[in-house]
Structure formats: C-alpha cells, structure tokens
Design a protein around this motif. Structure first.
Motif, PDB file in Angstrom:
ATOM      1  N   LEU A   1       0.835  -1.198   0.000  1.00 56.79           N
ATOM      2  CA  LEU A   1       0.000   0.000   0.000  1.00 56.79           C
ATOM      3  C   LEU A   1       0.871   1.250   0.000  1.00 56.79           C
ATOM      4  O   LEU A   1       0.580   2.226  -0.695  1.00 56.79           O
ATOM      5  CB  LEU A   1      -0.925  -0.003   1.215  1.00 56.79           C
ATOM      6  N   ALA A   2       1.976   1.216   0.752  1.00 56.08           N
ATOM      7  CA  ALA A   2       2.909   2.342   0.751  1.00 56.08           C
ATOM      8  C   ALA A   2       3.547   2.507  -0.625  1.00 56.08           C
ATOM      9  O   ALA A   2       3.739   3.629  -1.103  1.00 56.08           O
ATOM     10  CB  ALA A   2       3.988   2.126   1.814  1.00 56.08           C
ATOM     11  N   ALA A   3       3.863   1.383  -1.277  1.00 57.12           N
ATOM     12  CA  ALA A   3       4.429   1.457  -2.622  1.00 57.12           C
ATOM     13  C   ALA A   3       3.417   2.044  -3.604  1.00 57.12           C
ATOM     14  O   ALA A   3       3.772   2.834  -4.486  1.00 57.12           O
ATOM     15  CB  ALA A   3       4.870   0.063  -3.073  1.00 57.12           C
ATOM     16  N   ALA A   4       2.143   1.683  -3.443  1.00 54.10           N
ATOM     17  CA  ALA A   4       1.105   2.227  -4.317  1.00 54.10           C
ATOM     18  C   ALA A   4       0.960   3.731  -4.133  1.00 54.10           C
ATOM     19  O   ALA A   4       0.555   4.444  -5.050  1.00 54.10           O
ATOM     20  CB  ALA A   4      -0.224   1.533  -4.037  1.00 54.10           C
ATOM     21  N   ALA A   5       1.312   4.220  -2.939  1.00 56.24           N
ATOM     22  CA  ALA A   5       1.227   5.654  -2.658  1.00 56.24           C
ATOM     23  C   ALA A   5       2.506   6.395  -3.017  1.00 56.24           C
ATOM     24  O   ALA A   5       2.569   7.612  -2.845  1.00 56.24           O
ATOM     25  CB  ALA A   5       0.919   5.866  -1.180  1.00 56.24           C
ATOM     26  N   CYS A   6       3.523   5.652  -3.518  1.00 56.62           N
ATOM     27  CA  CYS A   6       4.843   6.244  -3.760  1.00 56.62           C
ATOM     28  C   CYS A   6       5.355   6.911  -2.486  1.00 56.62           C
ATOM     29  O   CYS A   6       5.841   8.052  -2.493  1.00 56.62           O
ATOM     30  CB  CYS A   6       4.787   7.254  -4.908  1.00 56.62           C
ATOM     31  N   PHE A   7       5.234   6.201  -1.380  1.00 59.37           N
ATOM     32  CA  PHE A   7       5.519   6.738  -0.060  1.00 59.37           C
ATOM     33  C   PHE A   7       6.625   5.919   0.600  1.00 59.37           C
ATOM     34  O   PHE A   7       6.527   4.701   0.695  1.00 59.37           O
ATOM     35  CB  PHE A   7       4.246   6.702   0.789  1.00 59.37           C
ATOM     36  N   ASP A   8       7.680   6.594   1.037  1.00 60.61           N
ATOM     37  CA  ASP A   8       8.807   5.944   1.692  1.00 60.61           C
ATOM     38  C   ASP A   8       8.588   6.010   3.202  1.00 60.61           C
ATOM     39  O   ASP A   8       8.776   7.061   3.825  1.00 60.61           O
ATOM     40  CB  ASP A   8      10.109   6.651   1.315  1.00 60.61           C
ATOM     41  N   VAL A   9       8.170   4.907   3.790  1.00 59.54           N
ATOM     42  CA  VAL A   9       7.869   4.875   5.220  1.00 59.54           C
ATOM     43  C   VAL A   9       9.108   5.167   6.057  1.00 59.54           C
ATOM     44  O   VAL A   9       9.044   5.892   7.053  1.00 59.54           O
ATOM     45  CB  VAL A   9       7.273   3.510   5.609  1.00 59.54           C
ATOM     46  N   GLU A  10      10.259   4.634   5.658  1.00 65.61           N
ATOM     47  CA  GLU A  10      11.482   4.849   6.431  1.00 65.61           C
ATOM     48  C   GLU A  10      11.895   6.313   6.423  1.00 65.61           C
ATOM     49  O   GLU A  10      12.287   6.872   7.442  1.00 65.61           O
ATOM     50  CB  GLU A  10      12.608   3.971   5.887  1.00 65.61           C
ATOM     51  N   ALA A  11      11.791   6.963   5.260  1.00 64.17           N
ATOM     52  CA  ALA A  11      12.163   8.371   5.174  1.00 64.17           C
ATOM     53  C   ALA A  11      11.233   9.238   6.003  1.00 64.17           C
ATOM     54  O   ALA A  11      11.635  10.293   6.504  1.00 64.17           O
ATOM     55  CB  ALA A  11      12.147   8.833   3.718  1.00 64.17           C
ATOM     56  N   ALA A  12       9.993   8.803   6.164  1.00 61.07           N
ATOM     57  CA  ALA A  12       9.011   9.574   6.932  1.00 61.07           C
ATOM     58  C   ALA A  12       9.029   9.224   8.409  1.00 61.07           C
ATOM     59  O   ALA A  12       8.226   9.750   9.181  1.00 61.07           O
ATOM     60  CB  ALA A  12       7.609   9.345   6.372  1.00 61.07           C
ATOM     61  N   GLY A  13       9.950   8.365   8.812  1.00 64.45           N
ATOM     62  CA  GLY A  13       9.978   7.905  10.198  1.00 64.45           C
ATOM     63  C   GLY A  13      10.113   9.009  11.218  1.00 64.45           C
ATOM     64  O   GLY A  13       9.631   8.894  12.344  1.00 64.45           O
ATOM     65  N   ALA A  14      10.764  10.137  10.847  1.00 61.88           N
ATOM     66  CA  ALA A  14      10.980  11.217  11.807  1.00 61.88           C
ATOM     67  C   ALA A  14       9.654  11.798  12.292  1.00 61.88           C
ATOM     68  O   ALA A  14       9.547  12.202  13.449  1.00 61.88           O
ATOM     69  CB  ALA A  14      11.828  12.316  11.168  1.00 61.88           C
ATOM     70  N   TRP A  15       8.652  11.865  11.415  1.00 60.26           N
ATOM     71  CA  TRP A  15       7.356  12.397  11.848  1.00 60.26           C
ATOM     72  C   TRP A  15       6.288  11.324  11.952  1.00 60.26           C
ATOM     73  O   TRP A  15       5.340  11.451  12.718  1.00 60.26           O
ATOM     74  CB  TRP A  15       6.879  13.501  10.898  1.00 60.26           C
ATOM     75  N   LEU A  16       6.449  10.247  11.184  1.00 61.40           N
ATOM     76  CA  LEU A  16       5.455   9.188  11.225  1.00 61.40           C
ATOM     77  C   LEU A  16       5.599   8.378  12.500  1.00 61.40           C
ATOM     78  O   LEU A  16       4.620   7.937  13.093  1.00 61.40           O
ATOM     79  CB  LEU A  16       5.611   8.295   9.998  1.00 61.40           C
ATOM     80  N   GLY A  17       6.852   8.206  12.942  1.00 58.71           N
ATOM     81  CA  GLY A  17       7.111   7.431  14.145  1.00 58.71           C
ATOM     82  C   GLY A  17       7.231   5.961  13.815  1.00 58.71           C
ATOM     83  O   GLY A  17       6.570   5.459  12.909  1.00 58.71           O
ATOM     84  N   PRO A  18       8.090   5.239  14.526  1.00 58.64           N
ATOM     85  CA  PRO A  18       8.248   3.807  14.254  1.00 58.64           C
ATOM     86  C   PRO A  18       7.005   3.045  14.652  1.00 58.64           C
ATOM     87  O   PRO A  18       6.305   3.397  15.604  1.00 58.64           O
ATOM     88  CB  PRO A  18       9.443   3.421  15.141  1.00 58.64           C
ATOM     89  N   CYS A  19       6.709   2.027  13.882  1.00 60.70           N
ATOM     90  CA  CYS A  19       5.586   1.157  14.220  1.00 60.70           C
ATOM     91  C   CYS A  19       6.051   0.178  15.297  1.00 60.70           C
ATOM     92  O   CYS A  19       7.006  -0.576  15.077  1.00 60.70           O
ATOM     93  CB  CYS A  19       5.111   0.388  12.984  1.00 60.70           C
ATOM     94  N   PRO A  20       5.432   0.168  16.480  1.00 64.21           N
ATOM     95  CA  PRO A  20       5.894  -0.696  17.561  1.00 64.21           C
ATOM     96  C   PRO A  20       5.660  -2.157  17.243  1.00 64.21           C
ATOM     97  O   PRO A  20       4.827  -2.497  16.398  1.00 64.21           O
ATOM     98  CB  PRO A  20       5.033  -0.244  18.743  1.00 64.21           C
ATOM     99  N   PRO A  21       6.401  -3.048  17.917  1.00 63.61           N
ATOM    100  CA  PRO A  21       6.210  -4.477  17.671  1.00 63.61           C
ATOM    101  C   PRO A  21       4.779  -4.874  17.963  1.00 63.61           C
ATOM    102  O   PRO A  21       4.198  -4.468  18.963  1.00 63.61           O
ATOM    103  CB  PRO A  21       7.185  -5.135  18.653  1.00 63.61           C
ATOM    104  N   GLY A  22       4.210  -5.651  17.081  1.00 63.88           N
ATOM    105  CA  GLY A  22       2.834  -6.091  17.266  1.00 63.88           C
ATOM    106  C   GLY A  22       2.801  -7.480  17.872  1.00 63.88           C
ATOM    107  O   GLY A  22       3.815  -8.015  18.327  1.00 63.88           O
TER     108      GLY A  22
END
Length: 266
Positions: free
Chosen positions: A228-249
């Motif tokens: 889904l992130a690829a479909a959005a052309c969205f780099d989750v790692e690059a956005a980590g500073a504001w998106l925040g890490p996803c905690p262990p599930g």
C-alpha cells in the motif's frame, strides 16, 4: 461569514494534569508538566472543540477518540486539514485567529491545557516547551506531506497514502494485541483528500481488486501495508521522523479496520 460556535463539552473533570496516564505517556518527562493546569474533557461525536476564526485557546492532547481539523468555506465546502489520532498533541496557532475548526469525529477525551500555562506561566518548563516544539514540527511535516499529496499525487496515491499513514500512526499508540479501527466515513476521506466521495469509492474498489485492502463484515481491512505504501509512492522509512516507528505487534499481526464506505459493494 459567521462560523458556528463550539458546543460545550459533556463534562469537565477536575484538574488532573500529570496524574492521568495519557499525560505521562504523551509528555514523557513528568517535570515538563505544568502541574494543575490540564483538564480532562469529554466530547460527544460531532461536538465542536473550537470554532474557526477564534483566537488560540488550549493545547489539546487526545487521549481517546478521533478529532478533525478542518477549514470551512463560505459556501459550505470543507477541507479536512488534519486527522488527529490518540496520542497526538494539537498546538493552536500562537498568532492571530485559527483558520480551522476542531470537531470530534467520534466520542473523544482530551487533556486541555491553556497555551499560556505551557509557554509563559511561572510553571512553564523548558522540557515542556521542547515537547511542544516537537509536536509543532511533526504536525508541520505532515501538513507538507498532505499538501504534496493533494497537489501532485493521483487519486489512487492519495487514498493509499492516507490509509497507510493512519495505519502506522495508529499502530504507534495501539495496544499490541488489538486491531486498529479507523472510524472515518467515505465523506470524511473525500474531504481530507480533495476528492469526491464517488471517486474515493471507486479508488477503494481498485485497491481491493489489487489485493491491498478487503471488505470483511462491513469493515475495511488493510492487507499489505508495504504494498500500500508502494502504491502511494511513499517511503515509510524516510518519513519515520514524523510518522514514528511502528511498535512491535503481536505474533500474528492484526491489520487495522475501518467502516466500509457507504455505497461500496462486497
């Protein structure tokens, strides 16, 4: 244009800043809390916390529920500027009047603190000001991302980006063994993305056909956040500073869910 005045909260508990679990989990450093200034308030879904055009009032820490920051045009059109999820801190503009209103998308509980208490009062703490600066910087980064999405991304990319962003933001604050529920209607999605409700519905259908989301029991489930992130052309790692890490599930990850938009077929 005269904007509607906010309705009062259902109730306001005694001052409890620093004692509520959400205060410590959001502010982290107990020394940063301006003791005695925060008040826990509860709002019903649809209630207005602040009216568009009002001067800044409170810093809001969302404890439970969802809030919408939106701008209303004179002809009734609405642009949702930001979707607030539990754990977020809403810092009002410190100059002039707010160009947006704040509404409860669901029943919501917030900790409201007067701006002056956290910035200019004798009890203001440098660590607290640092927390506010971080919150303002994070909110600005999200605003830039949303502006880029509305200005340059396709409808498919916009919808995918909003869903994956909410997925990661909610997982950050969610209880590990509980699913993340996204209580947004098709109309809310449309107002947040600058699209029509019909266009949002069609886009969700294509995402379902591609195996990225599914409708089960009237709920929208995200099946593959990475795709889904690829479909959005969205780099989750690059956005980590504001998106925040996803905690262990949990050992078996539980995808987030949302009510199926009206008109969508299974």
């Amino acid at each position: 244009m005269v904007f509607p005045r906010p309705r009062p909260p259902e109730r306001s508990d005694p001052a409890s800043c620093g004692t509520h679990r959400a205060c410590r989990s959001c502010w982290r450093d107990p020394g940063a809390l301006p003791q005695g200034h925060g008040r826990i308030r509860r709002y019903a879904a649809g209630a207005d916390l602040a009216a568009q055009g009002e001067p800044p009032a409170d810093i809001l820490t969302l404890i439970e529920g969802w809030l919408l920051l939106s701008a209303l045009l004179s002809d009734g059109r609405r642009q949702i500027l930001h979707i607030v999820v539990p754990g977020d801190v809403v810092v009002p503009l410190l100059v002039g009047s707010a160009g947006f209103g704040i509404q409860a998308a669901t029943d919501a509980t917030v900790c409201a603190m007067p701006v002056a208490a956290a910035t200019t009062s004798p009890t203001a703490h440098p660590a607290g000001l640092h927390v506010l600066m971080k919150a303002m910087s994070r909110n600005a980064a999200m605003a830039y991302e949303h502006l880029t999405a509305v200005g340059r991304r396709t409808a498919r990319e916009r919808v995918a980006l909003l869903l994956v962003e909410l997925y990661y933001r909610c997982r950050r604050a969610a209880i590990p063994d509980h699913a993340v529920q996204i209580p947004l209607t098709q109309g809310v999605l449309a107002d947040a993305l600058g699209l029509t409700a019909v266009h949002v519905n069609r886009t969700l259908k294509t995402l379902r056909a591609d195996g990225l989301v599914a409708y089960e029991g009237g709920m929208l489930r995200i099946l593959d956040p990475d795709r889904l992130a690829a479909a959005a052309c969205f780099d989750v790692e690059a956005a980590g500073a504001w998106l925040g890490p996803c905690p262990p599930g949990p050992p078996t990850p539980v995808p987030p869910t949302a009510p199926m938009p009206p008109g969508a077929s299974r």
